[in-house]
Each structure stands twice: as C-alpha cells, then as structure tokens.
Write an enzyme that holds these catalytic residues in place. Structure first.
Site, short mmCIF file in Angstrom:
data_model
loop_
_atom_site.label_atom_id
_atom_site.label_comp_id
_atom_site.label_asym_id
_atom_site.label_seq_id
_atom_site.Cartn_x
_atom_site.Cartn_y
_atom_site.Cartn_z
N GLU A 103 0.93 -1.06 0.02
CA GLU A 103 0.18 0.11 0.04
C GLU A 103 1.03 1.33 0.06
O GLU A 103 1.56 1.45 0.93
CB GLU A 103 -1.18 -0.20 1.16
CG GLU A 103 -1.95 1.23 1.08
CD GLU A 103 -2.60 1.57 2.62
OE1 GLU A 103 -3.48 2.23 2.55
OE2 GLU A 103 -2.03 1.15 3.53
N HIS B 270 -11.58 0.34 0.72
CA HIS B 270 -12.11 0.59 2.01
C HIS B 270 -11.85 2.24 2.42
O HIS B 270 -12.37 2.71 3.38
CB HIS B 270 -11.73 -0.24 2.89
CG HIS B 270 -10.29 -0.38 3.28
ND1 HIS B 270 -9.30 -0.83 2.31
CD2 HIS B 270 -9.58 -0.07 4.27
CE1 HIS B 270 -8.15 -0.62 2.83
NE2 HIS B 270 -8.43 -0.24 4.05
#
Length: 578
Positions: free
Chosen positions: A283, A349
């Site tokens: 990420e 998310h």
C-alpha cells in the site's frame, strides 16, 4: 599482453551482462505471471454478509457467497483484516496475528472459507498490518510493563527525562499528535495512526523475525499473498530528528521509504516470498517514481506490485477533472512500461464510492457511468482491483449527521475541528462526499430489510440506495451493471493484450474523452470512454482503422465521421483495430 586481453574480455562480458539485464527489464512487462493476469476483488468482511444475525459480516457469510464471487470471474479475493482485534480502527489494530476476530468466526471457519475459494479456482490475499499493532497485543502489554522488558524494543519509545519528543503528525489522533504519554513507564510511544495503534520498531531484528514467522504461518495454511498495509511508513529514523514543516499535507515526504526499508524488504523476500508462490503488493508507492521502481522492479527482489495513490488523490480533490486523471494514469503507465508492475484501482475501503468521485451517481447516468468505470479498470495495464459493491454500482451512503459515521478518522477529525473552532459545516459537506465510511456500508444484496445483509441492525447503516441498487434486481437483467462487469472480466481474460499490450493514449488533451490503444503484435484494441454528461467527440489518427465494436455499454453505437468518433454521455466502447 595476456593481462590486457583478460581485462578486455572481462569488460566485454560485463557489457554483455548489462545488455542482457537491460533487455530483461525492457521485456519484463511481457513476462507471463499469474498475478498480472488476475482480477482482484477486495472484500470488506465486516460489511459483506452476516451469517449469524449479529449485524456484523463474518467468514461464514463470505463462504455462503463464494459462488457469487466465482460467477464474477474474479481470480483473487483480498480480505481486509480478520485477525483478533479490539476494533479501534475496524481491524487494523491487531491484538493476535494468528487468530480470528470473534465477530468474524473461528479458525475452522477460515479454513473452510479458504478451502472453498481454492476449490473454485480463486486465491486469497490477506492484509498484512505490521506498521503497528494494537495496544492490546501481548507484545505491547509486555513492552509497557517495564523499560527492561525484552519486548520494549518492539516499539518506539521516548523517555520523559529527554523532554518533549520532536513533533510527529498522526493521521487519526484527535490532536494530530503521534506521541502518547504512558504513565506506567513514564515514556511516550509513537503512533502514526490512532493511540491504540502503537508503531512497531522494524530496526529490531527480533520484531522482523516475528513478522516473517507470521507470514509463514498463513502461507503454510494456504494463503496466496499479502497486501502490506501502510508498509511505506514502517521504518523510522530512530534518532527522531526535528521535521521542520511537517503537516497533514506533506507527511508522506517525511514518513515514506526511510532507509533501510529496502534491506528489510529484500530480507522479507529471501525469508518468505522466495519460498512460496505468493502475490505481494505494498500500500503506497513512496514519494516519487524512483521509490516506486525500487519497490517493484524485478531485479530488486522485493515486491510484485505497488498500490499508488496519485489517481485516487486526484479524484478526491475539489478541483478534480478527468483530464488530470488521464494524465496521472498515463504518467504512471509510461514510467512502468518496461519494468515493474502496478495495481489499477479507483475504489477501496479508504475511499468514498468511486461512482461519486469519477462517475455520475444520478439516476440518469448511474448505470452508464458504473459500466464505464468497469470498462476503464479492466482495460488498463496493471492488475485491476475491484472493490465490493462497485460491480453493482453502489453509491455513497447519504450520511447527513456526524452521529452516522463510525470511522475513527472522521470522528476524531470532527472533534479536532470542533476544538479548533473550525468550519464544521464545511467539514461535514466534505465528508458526506469523501469519508471512507461511504464504502463501508453493507453490501446491498436485495431490497429487503437491511438490504439482505443481516437479520438485525447492521454495525453501520445501509446506504440510501439499496431499494434501487441491489444484486437481486440485477442478476436476471442482462443489461445490468453486474452482468456488464462479468462480460468485461471475461473480455479481459479472452484478450491478453489488455494485460500485456502496450498502452498509448489518444488525444491526451481531450477534456471529456479518455481514449487509448492496447496493442500486442497484431492484436489491437481501441478503448474510448466519455467521462461526461454531454455527447463528446474524439478524433483518432488517420492511420487508425476501426473494425468491429467489441464492447459497448449503451445500446446505441457511436457515430464515426472522418475518423471522428462521437460518444453519448458516459458511453464506453472498445473497438477492434485493423
């Protein structure tokens, strides 16, 4: 003479090796890998399907819906954290890395779910959250029990006798302060996120070994990969220098990719990734292109791909334009056209619903723009990631009051703005559109109670659109968003040019239409996307000859006059080229 000859031969050999490496790098994007060809479906367990009626999604609920996931054609399911957690940050605060959160079920439930995925030919990627743990993890309990604890160095501490620690910005703290005073040992501990998420000390080899053992534990159970949460922030300069000018808008420049992070990633590769056939994705891609290349270029032996945020940052900006989005994607593709590999995504998310950012959620254009976004994500070079609910065109929740939000980041920032006399009306207006809670509302299975997610009140309320937007309404409609998504996944799988082919943007400065070719040998496709509410035109090069319409998200074909293509609002078309 012999010595000079040997030197000359050595130089020629080295030049040959360098040339061979250059050719290897140049052709890397063409090398077949399963994780390049995969379509990844990100599933938010807490909000996907509740099997036991407690209002929280769980593993048995996921298992019940595996046939649905298989029907989409996706290859990989990425689960947000399911480990034991007190849930300060919805599972991203882990108290036991080798156990399952009670709300989600048991390890037996996990094993059955994983077996069900593998039986259906799908793979599982887990979130690896090791920038921080929960403050309820046993490591931290021991670390704060005594300054002499063997676990003390698993975390970052600043003793009170050294005075006030140098300021560090926290993303989730109510005061934006990343140092929290601990009265038990009269020291401050570091937390880049919430106070209940103390940062782990990656300079400690014992900590790194613990992480590698955790990865092996799950890999041995059959997990197929890891998405490494916030990993670009894991390593800290433990001398803790003063960061002049550090703030909310520039913290990445101070926090990301601190040396020796690449040494640790190469160590991780040697200890774990080299021993298993795992997919790995970080990420974040660092501060610049060089950081990104250092993470994923093949000769680095670190990770498979990076998850860069430039595009989603553009889409969440008040001055968003499709032109900026186009130039961002084009810049990244050009940079990685020969070596390295990227993730292609616009929803997850941590973002509001993609259709509310780069599409049009109105009744008139919602379905067309949802299909256009699916077309876009599944025709770009890179591994596409689809967030659950986007395949049916789910929109933002329609929150109106701060009491409806559950996310610690939104709630604590509201409190911060309140304490600073900030403009709360402006804050609410922004978060009604951009808060990540918008993507965390329950999956809309049908138009019944709680959208078919649960038999009781969900942990976060269902979005306002569930009566109109739900899977049951779409399953038997061949023109629905979900069936279009299935068509696009199949088209990508049938046309590997969309995985390995060259990408070239067409009419880059067109403000409404995003057009590009994907070409590999004689296999040539032209993708044309009208990201606007008006009929728009794009002129393609005269040498380019369209053949057949392969994909069209609307019933009407575009008109073509003298190599100028006119598309209706939110129309997405894929042409085969001669």
């Amino acid at each position: 003479m012999i010595k000079k000859t040997i030197q000359l031969v050595t130089i020629i050999w080295m030049m040959g090796m360098l040339h061979a490496q250059a050719q290897l790098n140049k052709n890397y994007s063409k090398q077949r890998k399963w994780w390049k060809e995969a379509v990844v479906y990100q599933l938010y367990p807490r909000s996907f399907k509740d099997s036991d009626g407690d209002g929280v999604g769980d593993l048995k609920g996921i298992t019940e819906k595996l046939n649905y996931l298989k029907s989409l054609g996706v290859d990989v399911v990425w689960l947000n954290p399911i480990y034991s957690s007190p849930n300060d940050d919805n599972g991203y605060d882990i108290s036991d890395y080798r156990n399952i959160m009670k709300e989600f079920g048991t390890m037996k439930d996990f094993d059955q779910m994983l077996e069900g995925m593998h039986e259906r030919g799908m793979r599982l990627v887990m979130d690896l959250v090791v920038n921080h743990s929960s403050d309820e993890h046993e490591w931290f309990r021991q670390a704060r029990s005594s300054r002499d604890s063997k676990y003390r160095n698993y975390y970052h501490w600043w003793p009170e006798e050294k005075g006030t620690p140098p300021y560090r910005y926290s993303l989730f703290d109510v005061n934006h302060d990343a140092w929290k005073y601990d009265t038990l040992t009269r020291s401050y501990y570091l937390h880049y996120f919430s106070r209940k998420q103390p940062d782990l000390n990656w300079s400690n080899p014992d900590l790194r070994k613990e992480v590698y053992d955790i990865m092996k534990f799950w890999a041995d159970k059959g997990v197929d990969g890891f998405r490494m949460d916030a990993f670009q922030f894991c390593v800290k300069d433990t001398s803790f220098p003063v960061f002049e000018g550090l703030n909310a808008s520039n913290f990445v420049q101070f926090y990301a990719m601190v040396p020796p992070i690449h040494d640790y990633l190469q160590e991780m590769h040697k200890e774990v990734y080299a021993k298993y056939n795992l997919m790995s994705v970080a990420e974040g891609a660092g501060r610049n292109m060089q950081d990104a290349h250092d993470l994923v270029d093949t000769q680095r032996k670190e990770l498979n791909m990076a998850y860069a945020f430039d595009a989603v940052d553009v889409s969440s900006s008040p001055d968003y334009s499709m032109l900026k989005l186009k130039k961002t994607f084009t810049k990244w593709d050009k940079e990685f056209q020969n070596d390295g590999w990227l993730s292609i995504f616009m929803g997850n998310h941590d973002q509001s619903r993609v259709i509310d950012r780069i599409g049009n959620p109105s009744e008139q254009y919602r379905e067309a723009s949802a299909k256009l976004i699916s077309t876009f994500l599944l025709t770009m070079r890179g591994t596409p990631y689809i967030y659950n609910g986007d395949e049916i065109g789910m929109t933002n929740a329609g929150f109106k009051d701060i009491s409806e939000f559950k996310d610690i980041q939104t709630i604590n920032e509201y409190k911060y703005q309140q304490s600073q006399g900030g403009d709360l009306a402006a804050f609410m207006q922004k978060n009604i559109k951009y808060s990540r809670d918008n993507s965390r509302t329950p999956f809309q299975w049908n138009d019944g109670d709680n959208a078919g997610f649960s038999t009781s009140q969900p942990w976060i309320r269902v979005g306002n659109s569930y009566k109109e937007i739900n899977l049951q309404n779409q399953e038997n409609n061949p023109e629905s968003c979900v069936n279009y998504f299935r068509q696009m996944v199949k088209f990508r799988k049938d046309n590997k040019v969309l995985v390995y082919g060259d990408y070239t943007v067409v009419d880059e400065n067109n403000p409404n239409i995003y057009a590009y070719t994907r070409i590999e040998g004689n296999h040539k496709l032209l993708v044309v996307l009208n990201f606007s509410d008006v009929t728009s035109q794009v002129t393609i090069p005269k040498a380019m000859r369209v053949s057949t319409v392969e994909i069209n998200n609307l019933p009407t074909k575009p008109t073509i006059t003298n190599n100028t293509i006119a598309l209706l609002p939110w129309q997405a078309v894929i042409y085969k080229l001669n």
